[in-house]
Design a protein around this motif. Structure first.
Motif, PDB file in Angstrom:
ATOM      1  N   THR A  70     -13.160 -24.720   1.113  1.00  0.00           N
ATOM      2  CA  THR A  70     -13.052 -23.579  -0.017  1.00  0.00           C
ATOM      3  C   THR A  70     -12.127 -22.968   0.277  1.00  0.00           C
ATOM      4  O   THR A  70     -11.906 -22.182   1.109  1.00  0.00           O
ATOM      5  N   PRO A  71     -11.392 -22.496  -0.769  1.00  0.00           N
ATOM      6  CA  PRO A  71     -10.800 -21.395  -0.634  1.00  0.00           C
ATOM      7  C   PRO A  71     -10.824 -20.193  -0.753  1.00  0.00           C
ATOM      8  O   PRO A  71     -10.420 -18.254  -0.882  1.00  0.00           O
ATOM      9  N   ILE A  72     -12.591 -20.251  -0.990  1.00  0.00           N
ATOM     10  CA  ILE A  72     -13.293 -18.509  -1.311  1.00  0.00           C
ATOM     11  C   ILE A  72     -13.524 -17.882   0.658  1.00  0.00           C
ATOM     12  O   ILE A  72     -13.290 -18.441   1.143  1.00  0.00           O
ATOM     13  N   ASP A  73     -13.431 -16.556   0.018  1.00  0.00           N
ATOM     14  CA  ASP A  73     -13.179 -15.899   1.094  1.00  0.00           C
ATOM     15  C   ASP A  73     -14.243 -16.138   2.129  1.00  0.00           C
ATOM     16  O   ASP A  73     -15.308 -16.862   0.730  1.00  0.00           O
ATOM     17  N   SER A  74     -14.071 -16.583   3.263  1.00  0.00           N
ATOM     18  CA  SER A  74     -14.907 -16.873   4.407  1.00  0.00           C
ATOM     19  C   SER A  74     -16.213 -15.673   4.848  1.00  0.00           C
ATOM     20  O   SER A  74     -17.061 -15.769   4.749  1.00  0.00           O
ATOM     21  N   SER A  75     -16.151 -14.078   3.726  1.00  0.00           N
ATOM     22  CA  SER A  75     -17.160 -13.559   3.545  1.00  0.00           C
ATOM     23  C   SER A  75     -18.855 -13.667   3.251  1.00  0.00           C
ATOM     24  O   SER A  75     -19.343 -13.066   3.180  1.00  0.00           O
ATOM     25  N   TRP A  76     -17.933 -15.100   2.062  1.00  0.00           N
ATOM     26  CA  TRP A  76     -19.035 -15.500   1.228  1.00  0.00           C
ATOM     27  C   TRP A  76     -19.887 -17.005   2.338  1.00  0.00           C
ATOM     28  O   TRP A  76     -20.510 -17.531   1.399  1.00  0.00           O
ATOM     29  N   CYS A  77     -18.890 -17.582   2.943  1.00  0.00           N
ATOM     30  CA  CYS A  77     -19.933 -19.136   3.763  1.00  0.00           C
ATOM     31  C   CYS A  77     -20.775 -18.868   3.802  1.00  0.00           C
ATOM     32  O   CYS A  77     -21.690 -19.911   3.464  1.00  0.00           O
ATOM     33  N   LEU A  78     -22.132 -17.927   3.883  1.00  0.00           N
ATOM     34  CA  LEU A  78     -23.337 -18.033   3.881  1.00  0.00           C
ATOM     35  C   LEU A  78     -23.981 -18.491   2.569  1.00  0.00           C
ATOM     36  O   LEU A  78     -24.770 -18.812   2.407  1.00  0.00           O
TER      37      LEU A  78
END
Length: 124
Positions: free
Chosen positions: A99-107
């Protein structure tokens, strides 16, 4: 991508366990990897995640007790669990998603690749 968990078992409350997840077929720069668990009769919940930038996130119930880490040289994800409680009893799963999404969203993400799970049982 293959994910294989190990390290589960039975332990008394207050004890520790370290889970391992061997990862193969993985060559992403941007990703989330993490540990999830499903207690008996309950829905699956996020425990801890790590992004490709190394940022970690934890579920509220495990903060300060669990630590997620990764060894890129060994292609292995770990979950160190300390001060275990009976409520930690669950099947624990390793998961990954590119995913390219910021890792703060991983959960919060939906994960594509899952391991078979390893059982953790904590007795009082």
């Amino acid at each position: 991508v293959q994910l294989v968990e190990s390290g589960g078992g039975s332990v008394q409350a207050g004890g520790s366990l370290r889970l391992s997840c061997a990862v193969s077929g993985f060559a992403w720069r941007s990703y989330c990897m993490g540990w999830f668990r499903q207690p008996p009769g309950k829905e699956r919940e996020g425990v801890a995640t790590v992004g490709g930038d190394g940022r970690t996130s934890y579920g509220d119930s495990v903060k300060g007790r669990f630590t997620i880490s990764q060894d890129n040289a060994k292609n292995t994800l770990y979950l160190q669990m300390n001060n275990l409680k009976p409520d930690d009893t669950a099947m624990y799963y390793c998961a990954a998603v590119a995913t390219p999404i910021d890792s703060s969203w991983c959960l919060r993400l939906v994960y594509k690749h899952w391991g078979q799970g390893t059982q953790v049982t904590v007795s009082s």
